[in-house]
Each structure stands twice: as C-alpha cells, then as structure tokens.
Scaffold this motif. Structure first.
Motif, PDB file in Angstrom:
ATOM      1  N   GLN A 133       0.752  -1.171   0.002  1.00 58.08           N
ATOM      2  CA  GLN A 133      -0.063   0.129  -0.019  1.00 58.08           C
ATOM      3  C   GLN A 133       0.797   1.253  -0.009  1.00 58.08           C
ATOM      4  O   GLN A 133       0.404   2.211  -0.320  1.00 58.08           O
ATOM      5  N   SER A 134       1.955   1.140   0.439  1.00 54.94           N
ATOM      6  CA  SER A 134       2.795   2.570   0.393  1.00 54.94           C
ATOM      7  C   SER A 134       3.732   2.460  -0.721  1.00 54.94           C
ATOM      8  O   SER A 134       4.538   3.338  -0.889  1.00 54.94           O
ATOM      9  N   THR A 135       3.557   1.461  -1.512  1.00 56.51           N
ATOM     10  CA  THR A 135       4.426   1.679  -3.101  1.00 56.51           C
ATOM     11  C   THR A 135       3.388   2.345  -3.953  1.00 56.51           C
ATOM     12  O   THR A 135       2.189   2.055  -3.915  1.00 56.51           O
ATOM     13  N   LYS A 136       3.838   2.405  -5.076  1.00 57.68           N
ATOM     14  CA  LYS A 136       3.110   2.962  -6.052  1.00 57.68           C
ATOM     15  C   LYS A 136       2.739   1.952  -7.273  1.00 57.68           C
ATOM     16  O   LYS A 136       3.294   1.466  -8.136  1.00 57.68           O
ATOM     17  N   LEU A 137       1.586   1.173  -6.733  1.00 55.00           N
ATOM     18  CA  LEU A 137       0.913   0.096  -7.533  1.00 55.00           C
ATOM     19  C   LEU A 137       0.476   0.752  -8.742  1.00 55.00           C
ATOM     20  O   LEU A 137       0.024   1.587  -8.866  1.00 55.00           O
ATOM     21  N   ARG A 138       0.528  -0.265  -9.832  1.00 53.81           N
ATOM     22  CA  ARG A 138      -0.043   0.051 -11.168  1.00 53.81           C
ATOM     23  C   ARG A 138      -1.298  -0.837 -11.451  1.00 53.81           C
ATOM     24  O   ARG A 138      -0.877  -1.971 -11.323  1.00 53.81           O
ATOM     25  N   ILE A 139      -2.233  -0.358 -11.493  1.00 54.40           N
ATOM     26  CA  ILE A 139      -3.670  -0.928 -11.376  1.00 54.40           C
ATOM     27  C   ILE A 139      -4.454  -0.762 -12.744  1.00 54.40           C
ATOM     28  O   ILE A 139      -4.502   0.631 -13.064  1.00 54.40           O
ATOM     29  N   LEU A 140      -4.907  -1.601 -13.254  1.00 50.65           N
ATOM     30  CA  LEU A 140      -5.872  -1.371 -14.433  1.00 50.65           C
ATOM     31  C   LEU A 140      -7.207  -2.099 -14.461  1.00 50.65           C
ATOM     32  O   LEU A 140      -7.352  -3.153 -13.836  1.00 50.65           O
ATOM     33  N   ASP A 141      -8.158  -1.195 -14.481  1.00 53.79           N
ATOM     34  CA  ASP A 141      -9.617  -1.520 -14.614  1.00 53.79           C
ATOM     35  C   ASP A 141     -10.257  -1.729 -15.858  1.00 53.79           C
ATOM     36  O   ASP A 141     -10.277  -0.689 -16.560  1.00 53.79           O
ATOM     37  N   ILE A 190      -4.736  -6.253 -12.578  1.00 57.82           N
ATOM     38  CA  ILE A 190      -5.729  -6.076 -13.466  1.00 57.82           C
ATOM     39  C   ILE A 190      -7.101  -6.542 -13.203  1.00 57.82           C
ATOM     40  O   ILE A 190      -7.059  -7.755 -12.683  1.00 57.82           O
ATOM     41  N   VAL A 191      -7.881  -5.803 -13.186  1.00 61.74           N
ATOM     42  CA  VAL A 191      -9.386  -6.307 -12.718  1.00 61.74           C
ATOM     43  C   VAL A 191     -10.210  -5.694 -13.848  1.00 61.74           C
ATOM     44  O   VAL A 191     -10.409  -4.938 -14.466  1.00 61.74           O
ATOM     45  N   SER A 192     -11.278  -6.720 -13.887  1.00 56.91           N
ATOM     46  CA  SER A 192     -12.395  -6.525 -14.728  1.00 56.91           C
ATOM     47  C   SER A 192     -13.810  -7.391 -14.504  1.00 56.91           C
ATOM     48  O   SER A 192     -13.619  -8.239 -13.687  1.00 56.91           O
ATOM     49  N   ASN A 193     -14.880  -6.280 -14.523  1.00 54.79           N
ATOM     50  CA  ASN A 193     -16.170  -7.010 -14.432  1.00 54.79           C
ATOM     51  C   ASN A 193     -16.780  -6.779 -15.843  1.00 54.79           C
ATOM     52  O   ASN A 193     -17.425  -5.884 -15.943  1.00 54.79           O
ATOM     53  N   PRO A 194     -16.315  -7.710 -16.782  1.00 51.00           N
ATOM     54  CA  PRO A 194     -16.949  -7.468 -18.198  1.00 51.00           C
ATOM     55  C   PRO A 194     -18.227  -8.013 -18.425  1.00 51.00           C
ATOM     56  O   PRO A 194     -18.875  -8.768 -17.336  1.00 51.00           O
ATOM     57  N   PRO A 195     -18.663  -7.888 -19.578  1.00 51.71           N
ATOM     58  CA  PRO A 195     -20.202  -8.363 -19.607  1.00 51.71           C
ATOM     59  C   PRO A 195     -20.193  -9.859 -19.572  1.00 51.71           C
ATOM     60  O   PRO A 195     -19.238 -10.446 -20.363  1.00 51.71           O
ATOM     61  N   LEU A 249     -23.833  -5.833 -20.318  1.00 49.08           N
ATOM     62  CA  LEU A 249     -24.500  -7.048 -19.633  1.00 49.08           C
ATOM     63  C   LEU A 249     -24.314  -8.223 -20.312  1.00 49.08           C
ATOM     64  O   LEU A 249     -23.775  -9.158 -19.928  1.00 49.08           O
ATOM     65  N   PHE A 250     -24.539  -8.192 -21.735  1.00 48.87           N
ATOM     66  CA  PHE A 250     -24.951  -9.480 -22.358  1.00 48.87           C
ATOM     67  C   PHE A 250     -23.654  -9.777 -23.508  1.00 48.87           C
ATOM     68  O   PHE A 250     -22.905  -9.023 -23.988  1.00 48.87           O
ATOM     69  N   VAL A 251     -23.557 -11.083 -23.538  1.00 48.04           N
ATOM     70  CA  VAL A 251     -22.461 -11.693 -24.571  1.00 48.04           C
ATOM     71  C   VAL A 251     -23.254 -12.630 -25.386  1.00 48.04           C
ATOM     72  O   VAL A 251     -24.255 -13.358 -24.991  1.00 48.04           O
ATOM     73  N   GLU A 252     -22.780 -13.320 -26.435  1.00 43.91           N
ATOM     74  CA  GLU A 252     -23.111 -14.314 -27.012  1.00 43.91           C
ATOM     75  C   GLU A 252     -23.045 -15.631 -26.499  1.00 43.91           C
ATOM     76  O   GLU A 252     -22.275 -15.844 -25.936  1.00 43.91           O
ATOM     77  N   ASP A 253     -24.244 -16.368 -26.638  1.00 45.60           N
ATOM     78  CA  ASP A 253     -24.173 -17.914 -26.088  1.00 45.60           C
ATOM     79  C   ASP A 253     -23.040 -18.681 -26.581  1.00 45.60           C
ATOM     80  O   ASP A 253     -22.350 -19.604 -25.566  1.00 45.60           O
ATOM     81  N   THR A 254     -22.768 -18.485 -27.753  1.00 44.85           N
ATOM     82  CA  THR A 254     -21.552 -19.086 -28.423  1.00 44.85           C
ATOM     83  C   THR A 254     -20.151 -18.871 -27.985  1.00 44.85           C
ATOM     84  O   THR A 254     -19.425 -19.669 -28.268  1.00 44.85           O
ATOM     85  N   ASP A 255     -19.987 -17.620 -27.321  1.00 40.32           N
ATOM     86  CA  ASP A 255     -18.624 -17.437 -27.015  1.00 40.32           C
ATOM     87  C   ASP A 255     -18.757 -16.670 -25.561  1.00 40.32           C
ATOM     88  O   ASP A 255     -18.356 -15.378 -25.569  1.00 40.32           O
ATOM     89  N   ALA A 256     -19.349 -17.088 -24.520  1.00 42.10           N
ATOM     90  CA  ALA A 256     -19.546 -16.285 -23.458  1.00 42.10           C
ATOM     91  C   ALA A 256     -18.367 -15.816 -22.560  1.00 42.10           C
ATOM     92  O   ALA A 256     -18.432 -15.021 -21.813  1.00 42.10           O
ATOM     93  N   LEU A 257     -17.260 -16.363 -23.032  1.00 42.25           N
ATOM     94  CA  LEU A 257     -16.040 -15.860 -22.266  1.00 42.25           C
ATOM     95  C   LEU A 257     -15.105 -15.472 -23.023  1.00 42.25           C
ATOM     96  O   LEU A 257     -13.974 -14.977 -22.835  1.00 42.25           O
ATOM     97  N   LEU A 258     -15.675 -14.630 -23.983  1.00 42.03           N
ATOM     98  CA  LEU A 258     -14.818 -13.760 -24.961  1.00 42.03           C
ATOM     99  C   LEU A 258     -14.077 -12.848 -24.536  1.00 42.03           C
ATOM    100  O   LEU A 258     -12.584 -12.638 -24.624  1.00 42.03           O
ATOM    101  N   PHE A 259     -14.512 -12.029 -23.512  1.00 39.17           N
ATOM    102  CA  PHE A 259     -14.011 -10.799 -22.897  1.00 39.17           C
ATOM    103  C   PHE A 259     -12.994 -11.586 -21.777  1.00 39.17           C
ATOM    104  O   PHE A 259     -11.649 -11.001 -21.684  1.00 39.17           O
ATOM    105  N   TYR A 260     -13.204 -12.613 -21.282  1.00 37.01           N
ATOM    106  CA  TYR A 260     -12.140 -13.211 -20.303  1.00 37.01           C
ATOM    107  C   TYR A 260     -10.964 -13.563 -20.757  1.00 37.01           C
ATOM    108  O   TYR A 260      -9.809 -13.564 -20.411  1.00 37.01           O
ATOM    109  N   ARG A 261     -11.133 -14.204 -22.033  1.00 37.65           N
ATOM    110  CA  ARG A 261     -10.188 -14.737 -22.841  1.00 37.65           C
ATOM    111  C   ARG A 261      -8.954 -13.898 -23.432  1.00 37.65           C
ATOM    112  O   ARG A 261      -7.800 -13.649 -23.152  1.00 37.65           O
ATOM    113  N   LYS A 262      -9.646 -12.596 -23.939  1.00 38.40           N
ATOM    114  CA  LYS A 262      -8.910 -11.239 -24.334  1.00 38.40           C
ATOM    115  C   LYS A 262      -8.348 -10.578 -23.266  1.00 38.40           C
ATOM    116  O   LYS A 262      -6.968 -10.262 -23.318  1.00 38.40           O
ATOM    117  N   ILE A 263      -8.673 -10.548 -22.138  1.00 43.88           N
ATOM    118  CA  ILE A 263      -8.230  -9.731 -20.932  1.00 43.88           C
ATOM    119  C   ILE A 263      -7.141 -10.680 -20.158  1.00 43.88           C
ATOM    120  O   ILE A 263      -6.034 -10.173 -19.998  1.00 43.88           O
TER     121      ILE A 263
END
Length: 287
Positions: free
Chosen positions: A114-122, A190-195, A218-232
């Motif tokens: 906490q005392s260091t300069k953490l680099r964080i991406l949302d 790195i943190v994400s709450n993607p669709p 909110l929504f993703v296609e049924d055929t590739d529901a983890l699209l954002f997770y894979r990319k991130i």
C-alpha cells in the motif's frame, strides 16, 4: 403533507410491484436524497412536513418506480463502497457483489504494498466504481481505466472528480486491440467486471434491469460467453508484472469453464470465491 403520512401512500401505490422491504428501502433512499435526513430522523420527528414542490418531486419518483425504472437511475446517483457515484442509462448500476470484489483486491494488497506506487488497470470501467474505489483506498496507486464508450467515460471521469481521485482513462475497445503495448505495462493488478450474461439467461433477468440497464455492458453471445475473459487474460499475460494478480467478476454458472480457460492460458494459484448470495462470483489468479 406529513412525510410519515406520505410513506403510507408510497407503500400502498407500489405494493403490487415490489415487496414491502424493497419499497421501504426506496422510501428511505429518496428521503435522504431529497431531504437529507435518515430513517432515525423521521422516527424521532414524526411531524416533519413537505411542501407542494417537494411532494411533486416525490410523485415523479413514484411514477417512475411504477414503470420499474431503477431508483438509482431516477435519482441519478448511488453509493458504492461508501462513496457517491453518478449513474445513468449508459452505465450499469454498481452491485454489492462488485463491492465484494473491490474488498478482496484491497485485502490482498498488504500494508507494505500500500505504501508503494502500485499500477492497477480496470478493464470495462463503466461508472468507474471499481477504479475510483481502489484509487480512494490506495492513494499511492497509479490507476488506469479502460472503456469502449465515450459517454460512459464522461460519467466515470465525473465520478473520479467527485471522489477527488486521479484516474488515467483510456478510451478503447479491448476486443479490437492487437498490440497490448498500447496499454500500460508492468501492472500489479488487472481487474475486470466484463459483460458475462448469456442471452439464454435473459429470462432470469428482472424487468428493471432488462429494460433499463445498458445491454452492451451486460450480455454476451451464447456461443462465446468467455470472449472478454480470454482477451483480458491474454492482456494480463503480456502486461502483468512478475508477481501481478488478475481479478475477475464472473458469471455464476461458468466458474468451472472460466477456471479451465485460465489454466489453458497458463495461469496459476487460481482461487474461486462465492458472493454473499452463495454464487460463484469472483476469481483471482496469477502467472
């Protein structure tokens, strides 16, 4: 009119749409927003009155609630992790489960870090609730936030100003980025709450969410529901520091599949956590 008297009317008018506890919650949220008083204040002063202009404002709220419009959108504001946030039809309404995710991130960051300069991406910051809350609680951190929508980004920037934190905002489509060198490197978190809601799950979604909250977030296609997770996760493999962590909020039905995806991509120390409702909701992992 007495506020206490109007409360009875308010409860009766909404009784066929919401349960009593939820209506009471609405009443006291509006009470604090419009009159700057809390439940205890009204209990101690039952003869508090409102004038005709104040009554009109209440009636407008009541009419909107009858359309099942979320109270947060009606008032244009909400609270997240003890902080005030503006919300509108372009942004998702922050939820308690996401507060749990922020709490997990902060608890995982020990006092030495906490005392260091953490680099964080949302990634996919929306209203900025995750990025702003982290920046507020880790004042030494350098926080970056990505979103694809310019309108959303304007709201997130306002929320950063309201809460007096500095966020480095990046307007881009994470799915279209081919060269991750364009984004911050040597990230500690790195943190994400993607669709993540599949179209097949729409029947489970309440009308106040389905009809008012942005489907893009909110929504993703049924055929590739983890699209954002894979990319991130691919971004994390390249841009996380050696001891960095990746945090996700996930679809409660896809915990096993999300873990398998992360394992295939070489992530380790994978931890799946349930939310306050007992649903698989959060994942932490590292390289």
């Amino acid at each position: 009119m007495l506020l206490k008297t109007y409360k009875t009317t308010f409860l009766q008018e909404l009784s066929n749409l919401y349960d009593d506890q939820e209506i009471e919650s609405f009443f006291y949220i509006v009470l604090e927003s419009f009159h700057n008083i809390k439940r205890i204040d009204l209990a101690l002063n039952p003869n508090m009155e409102m004038n005709s202009m104040q009554l009109l404002r209440w009636e407008i709220v009541l009419a909107e609630l009858k359309k099942e419009k979320p109270i947060q959108y009606i008032l244009g504001e909400t609270e997240f992790y003890g902080l005030p946030f503006l919300v509108n039809e372009n942004t998702l309404i922050p939820r308690p489960e996401t507060e749990e995710l922020v709490g997990w991130i902060l608890k995982s960051t020990n006092y030495e870090l906490q005392s260091t300069k953490l680099r964080i991406l949302d990634v996919g910051t929306g209203s900025g609730c995750i990025a702003v809350s982290i920046a507020k609680n880790l004042p030494n951190a350098q926080v970056f936030a990505i979103d694809v929508s310019e309108k959303v980004m304007l709201t997130a920037k306002k929320n950063a100003e309201i809460n007096n934190v500095e966020i480095n905002f990046i307007l881009t489509d994470i799915l279209k980025i081919k060269n991750f060198d364009q984004l911050p490197t040597q990230l500690d978190i790195i943190v994400s709450n993607p669709p993540y809601v599949r179209n097949l799950e729409k029947s489970e979604i309440k009308p106040n969410v389905l009809e008012y909250e942005p489907h893009l977030a909110l929504f993703v296609e049924d055929t590739d529901a983890l699209l954002f997770y894979r990319k991130i996760a691919e971004l994390a493999k390249k841009n996380l520091s050696e001891k960095g962590n990746l945090f996700f909020e996930i679809n409660q039905y896809l915990g096993k599949e999300t873990i398998e995806l992360l394992e295939r991509l070489g992530f380790k120390n994978i931890e799946l956590r349930k939310d306050i409702y007992g649903n698989d909701r959060m994942i932490l992992c590292s390289l």
